[in-house]
Design an enzyme around this catalytic site. Sequence first.
Site, short mmCIF file in Angstrom:
data_model
loop_
_atom_site.label_atom_id
_atom_site.label_comp_id
_atom_site.label_asym_id
_atom_site.label_seq_id
_atom_site.Cartn_x
_atom_site.Cartn_y
_atom_site.Cartn_z
N ILE A 116 1.31 3.67 2.35
CA ILE A 116 2.14 3.85 3.56
C ILE A 116 3.06 2.64 3.74
O ILE A 116 4.24 2.78 4.07
CB ILE A 116 1.25 4.08 4.81
CG1 ILE A 116 0.41 5.35 4.62
CG2 ILE A 116 2.11 4.20 6.08
CD1 ILE A 116 -0.57 5.64 5.73
N TYR A 142 -16.33 2.42 8.95
CA TYR A 142 -14.87 2.45 8.94
C TYR A 142 -14.34 2.75 10.35
O TYR A 142 -13.54 1.99 10.90
CB TYR A 142 -14.42 3.52 7.93
CG TYR A 142 -12.93 3.69 7.81
CD1 TYR A 142 -12.06 2.60 7.82
CD2 TYR A 142 -12.37 4.96 7.65
CE1 TYR A 142 -10.69 2.78 7.68
CE2 TYR A 142 -11.01 5.15 7.51
CZ TYR A 142 -10.17 4.06 7.54
OH TYR A 142 -8.82 4.24 7.40
N ASP A 179 0.47 -8.75 0.87
CA ASP A 179 -0.53 -7.81 0.37
C ASP A 179 -1.37 -8.54 -0.67
O ASP A 179 -0.85 -9.35 -1.43
CB ASP A 179 0.18 -6.61 -0.28
CG ASP A 179 -0.71 -5.38 -0.37
OD1 ASP A 179 -0.35 -4.36 0.23
OD2 ASP A 179 -1.76 -5.44 -1.04
N GLY A 216 0.85 -1.20 0.00
CA GLY A 216 0.00 0.00 0.00
C GLY A 216 0.87 1.24 0.00
O GLY A 216 2.11 1.15 0.02
N LEU A 240 -0.86 -3.09 8.60
CA LEU A 240 -1.39 -1.94 7.85
C LEU A 240 -2.50 -2.35 6.90
O LEU A 240 -3.14 -1.48 6.29
CB LEU A 240 -0.24 -1.28 7.05
CG LEU A 240 0.54 -0.14 7.71
CD1 LEU A 240 1.14 -0.55 9.04
CD2 LEU A 240 1.66 0.34 6.79
N LYS A 299 -12.42 0.07 12.86
CA LYS A 299 -11.07 0.32 13.38
C LYS A 299 -11.09 0.45 14.91
O LYS A 299 -10.13 0.09 15.58
CB LYS A 299 -10.45 1.57 12.74
CG LYS A 299 -10.17 1.44 11.25
CD LYS A 299 -9.35 0.22 10.86
CE LYS A 299 -7.89 0.29 11.23
NZ LYS A 299 -7.12 -0.88 10.72
#
Length: 328
Positions: free
Chosen positions: A20, A157, A39, A18, A84, A161
């Site tokens: 980041i 979202y 990933d 990704g 991540l 999280k």
Amino acid sequence: MNQLKPQPVRTLITGGAGFIGGHLAGHLLSLGQQVDVIDDLSTGSIENIEAYKDNPSFTYTIADMRDQPLLAEMVDRAQVIYHLAAAVGVRLIVESPVKTIETNVGCTETVLKLANKKGKKVVIASTSEVYGKNELVPFREDHDLVLGPTTKARWSYACSKAIDEFLALAYWRARGLPVVVVRLFNTVGPGQTGRYGMVLPSFVRQALSGKPITVYGDGTQSRCFSAVEEVVRCLSTLADAPAAVGQVVNVGSTQEISILELAKLVKKLTASDSPIKMIPYEEAYEEGFEDMPRRLPDVEKLRGLVGFVPEMGIEQVVQSVIRFYRER
Ligand code: UDP
């Protein structure tokens, strides 16, 4: 006498292809670490790790994280795990609500369960989105989370999280698993695509192609944009900080800019003729869409733990994104 050479730290980055994750991989390699990436390329891209593919200290595996035996093996090999992998981007969340919840909750659950078997340190990437509609800025880690109703997809979202954070902290409290929860504020830089709705790459692409720069709402909503290069330094320093274990830490810049001002800045720095076009939220996202008016972090905890905070100026950050798109 034979001196044993110290082994480099071995790190696993989930979502390492990704935006980041790719920058984090590069940073950890520059510190001499061995870096493994997993990933599924759902939102990531090989482009983000292209530069390290031939590095002998780097491996990447394109796979679904629900492949538990594979992930278990990768977790076993690592000393530190940066988790991540997540569904990110407001547009993606509004458009794919099932995937958002399943990815964000399911993957974190799996990573924590596997890491816990061997007591591996886990850095969990969370988001400033969890503060929701709280208007008490700057946001401090112990502030209330103020979320909207479950009928509005956007909040899934933040909620998913927040569950990740609860679970990580529960593993720390109940099982002694060393975890660090990091709430990332708007992070930008070279390599970020505007495909999932992120504002700065969208504006830069629009400005460079002469298309209208689309400001949603009235443009008075503000954000603080931090440079990804500084953010990944914060992440790796937090992973090394014993005092960060069991903590939730904001990572972001404190320079605030309204979205309309950002549009004007992009227009100026690209010398673009693009008009700035205001678009109502319901047209941009969905009926009844709720946005946050301000999103500003309190970074005193971060400063105390790592000794620095992201502080690259917005002009410099915008320039780096413009350079990236011009070079493409
Ligand atoms: N935004 C905008 N135009 C775009 C994309 C986003 O005006 O083309 C706005 C969006 O409504 C929000 C801000 O820019 O107020 C930041 O959006 P982004 O999705 O980048 O991040 P967020 O802070 O909402 O997670």
